[in-house]
Write a protein that holds these residues in place. Structure first.
Motif, PDB file in Angstrom:
ATOM      1  N   GLY A 174      46.432  98.657  52.222  1.00  0.00           N
ATOM      2  CA  GLY A 174      45.341  98.257  51.479  1.00  0.00           C
ATOM      3  C   GLY A 174      44.522  99.539  51.144  1.00  0.00           C
ATOM      4  O   GLY A 174      44.069 100.444  52.081  1.00  0.00           O
ATOM      5  N   THR A 220      41.122 100.954  49.418  1.00  0.00           N
ATOM      6  CA  THR A 220      39.788 100.576  49.088  1.00  0.00           C
ATOM      7  C   THR A 220      38.598 101.633  49.065  1.00  0.00           C
ATOM      8  O   THR A 220      38.827 102.501  49.588  1.00  0.00           O
ATOM      9  N   VAL A 258      42.640  97.679  45.702  1.00  0.00           N
ATOM     10  CA  VAL A 258      41.689  96.614  45.538  1.00  0.00           C
ATOM     11  C   VAL A 258      40.069  96.993  45.862  1.00  0.00           C
ATOM     12  O   VAL A 258      39.635  97.230  46.992  1.00  0.00           O
ATOM     13  N   LEU A 272      38.421  95.048  48.774  1.00  0.00           N
ATOM     14  CA  LEU A 272      39.114  94.424  49.754  1.00  0.00           C
ATOM     15  C   LEU A 272      38.695  93.589  50.813  1.00  0.00           C
ATOM     16  O   LEU A 272      38.705  92.482  51.218  1.00  0.00           O
ATOM     17  N   GLU A 326      41.782  92.333  53.914  1.00  0.00           N
ATOM     18  CA  GLU A 326      42.316  93.311  54.626  1.00  0.00           C
ATOM     19  C   GLU A 326      43.414  92.515  55.540  1.00  0.00           C
ATOM     20  O   GLU A 326      44.287  92.977  56.097  1.00  0.00           O
ATOM     21  N   CYS A 355      47.075  92.706  54.566  1.00  0.00           N
ATOM     22  CA  CYS A 355      47.591  94.276  54.617  1.00  0.00           C
ATOM     23  C   CYS A 355      47.894  94.598  56.183  1.00  0.00           C
ATOM     24  O   CYS A 355      47.265  94.034  56.965  1.00  0.00           O
TER      25      CYS A 355
END
Length: 230
Positions: free
Chosen positions: A31, A33, A138, A141, A147, A150
């Motif tokens: 992820g 961010t 994202v 996120l 999260e 991920c």
């Protein structure tokens, strides 16, 4: 500490993240961010140039609100003034929803499920192509609790003064708008505490690129690390 197990994956392949063996069925999901003007887009482009497939949530929203997009008619029905030539005027829409938390929640109720479906399609394609790592980019996120979907989270960060300089250099930015955006975002210090990896963009592009290379090396080697990489 790094996250101790991947979430939502079962398979025949094993990897290790946080020193714990993890069984997975698809690629390792990073992820990505960061708050506004932290350098997330440039960091995403670094992953992309290293041939890591990327799902860009903002890009998907652009598609959904564009001509023929699945969200365009739904959004225009609620906010008729923002439809221009068959597409949603995102700047006009932003002015409306940032002035009303109820309108913002309504808009998110339209967009978030559609973006979520597109993300699932992306992950299915990635699993079919047998890539080892993907990035899910994202902006919000943590704010949307993404999260948990991920395997690890990369937060892009820069000093406050750098962030504000970058943000205020944007053509459509005002101090009032910046404060409104920051008020909706999890503070950077909290994001960094919750991250598995932090990419610092305030000390030059080369340092950020080195960080990206090291993150990929760690996760491709099984992620066996007991500390965050910064």
């Amino acid at each position: 500490m790094v996250r101790q197990e991947a979430k939502g994956h079962t398979s025949t392949t094993e990897s290790c993240f946080g020193g714990v063996a993890v069984v997975r069925s698809g690629p390792f999901i990073l992820g990505l961010t960061g708050s506004i003007a932290m350098g997330k887009s440039e960091t995403a482009s670094m992953f992309r140039r290293l041939r890591v497939p990327i799902f860009d949530a903002d890009e998907e929203v652009h598609h959904l609100l564009g001509q023929g997009g699945k969200a365009a008619e739904l959004v225009s029905a609620a906010f008729p003034s923002v439809m221009k030539e068959g597409a949603i005027d995102r700047q006009a829409l932003g002015k409306l929803v940032f002035a009303s938390s109820a309108d913002l929640r309504f808009l998110e109720g339209i967009l978030h499920p559609l973006v979520g479906r597109a993300r699932k399609r992306f992950l299915r394609r990635a699993a079919g192509s047998r890539v080892s790592v993907v990035v899910v980019d994202v902006p919000l996120l943590f704010e949307t609790r993404g999260e948990g979907r991920c395997d690890a989270v990369v937060v892009v960060s820069a000093p406050d003064f750098v962030q504000r300089q970058r943000a205020m250099s944007r053509a459509d930015m005002t101090a009032e708008k910046l404060e409104a955006i920051l008020a909706r975002q999890t503070p950077d210090i909290i994001k960094r505490r919750r991250a598995d990896f932090v990419v610092a963009t305030g000390i030059g592009r080369r340092a950020a690129l080195v960080a990206v290379h090291n993150i990929l090396r760690i996760v491709r080697n099984g992620g066996c690390s007991s500390r965050r990489y910064r």
